[in-house]
Write an enzyme that holds these catalytic residues in place. Sequence first.
Site, mmCIF file in Angstrom:
data_model
loop_
_atom_site.group_PDB
_atom_site.id
_atom_site.type_symbol
_atom_site.label_atom_id
_atom_site.label_comp_id
_atom_site.label_asym_id
_atom_site.label_seq_id
_atom_site.Cartn_x
_atom_site.Cartn_y
_atom_site.Cartn_z
ATOM 1 N N ALA A 50 50.290 35.635 42.066
ATOM 2 C CA ALA A 50 50.747 36.322 42.941
ATOM 3 C C ALA A 50 50.883 35.785 44.097
ATOM 4 O O ALA A 50 49.901 35.473 44.318
ATOM 5 C CB ALA A 50 51.872 37.914 42.468
ATOM 6 N N TYR A 85 48.556 33.685 47.839
ATOM 7 C CA TYR A 85 48.725 33.763 49.202
ATOM 8 C C TYR A 85 48.441 32.893 49.809
ATOM 9 O O TYR A 85 47.421 31.934 50.411
ATOM 10 C CB TYR A 85 47.497 34.939 49.794
ATOM 11 C CG TYR A 85 47.943 35.590 51.178
ATOM 12 C CD1 TYR A 85 49.121 36.576 51.236
ATOM 13 C CD2 TYR A 85 47.449 34.788 52.764
ATOM 14 C CE1 TYR A 85 48.805 36.877 52.411
ATOM 15 C CE2 TYR A 85 47.643 35.390 53.464
ATOM 16 C CZ TYR A 85 48.584 36.111 53.943
ATOM 17 O OH TYR A 85 49.197 36.633 55.172
ATOM 18 N N ILE A 90 46.281 38.343 42.663
ATOM 19 C CA ILE A 90 47.469 38.123 43.906
ATOM 20 C C ILE A 90 46.352 38.442 45.432
ATOM 21 O O ILE A 90 45.531 38.496 45.206
ATOM 22 C CB ILE A 90 48.290 39.566 43.160
ATOM 23 C CG1 ILE A 90 49.376 39.340 43.825
ATOM 24 C CG2 ILE A 90 47.153 41.129 43.491
ATOM 25 C CD1 ILE A 90 49.983 41.232 44.344
ATOM 26 N N CYS A 91 47.237 37.665 45.425
ATOM 27 C CA CYS A 91 46.874 37.400 46.945
ATOM 28 C C CYS A 91 45.482 36.053 46.732
ATOM 29 O O CYS A 91 46.373 35.295 46.643
ATOM 30 C CB CYS A 91 45.731 38.692 47.553
ATOM 31 S SG CYS A 91 46.482 38.584 49.367
ATOM 32 N N ALA A 92 44.893 36.084 47.265
ATOM 33 C CA ALA A 92 44.071 35.681 47.718
ATOM 34 C C ALA A 92 43.166 35.085 46.745
ATOM 35 O O ALA A 92 42.332 34.522 46.180
ATOM 36 C CB ALA A 92 42.866 35.988 48.585
#
Length: 183
Positions: A151, A125, A104-106
């Site tokens: 995500a 992200y 998720i994210c980076a």
Amino acid sequence: MDNMKKAVLFFADGTEEVEALTAVDILRRAGAEVVIAGVGGVRLTGSHGIKITADLPAEDIRPADYDMVILPGGMPGTKNLDASAAVDGCLREVAARGGILAAICAAPMILGERGYLAGKTATCYPGFEAYLKGASLSQDKVCRDGNVVTAAGAGAAMEFALTLVCVLFGEEKSEEIRRSVLA
């Protein structure tokens, strides 16, 4: 290995706490055994100063024990996870036997840089898209493509966690947990 679903979540200094702890909490509510593996030790500090005590050092993880590997984002947490030989080895072994890789994210950049996103649809992200090598980029907050779940960030942490429950236990269990926490 017994029939309990098992996941390992890697946590390093600078990891985004919401992304990490939402996944751990929701998966445990669903009945998964989730181990927090500390990269760089067991006493760590998240990206917003929250102190975390991991269950064990990342180097002590036995990849054969896990159905799923979870990589939360945050900076510099993602860079710390990316530099970890323990994370790399666990990803390699779990992926080789068709286990679930979640980021998720980076953190999807870690999967992209290692080739795990080639031919998959993925998200991350904003600003990290260039690292998702070989992936078809999605604007969705959460993407599941085969054995990979990605995500976009902290705002998608609950949906990410519920998707992980769906992957391990099915849609019915995911909806049960969704109702119990979002009612």
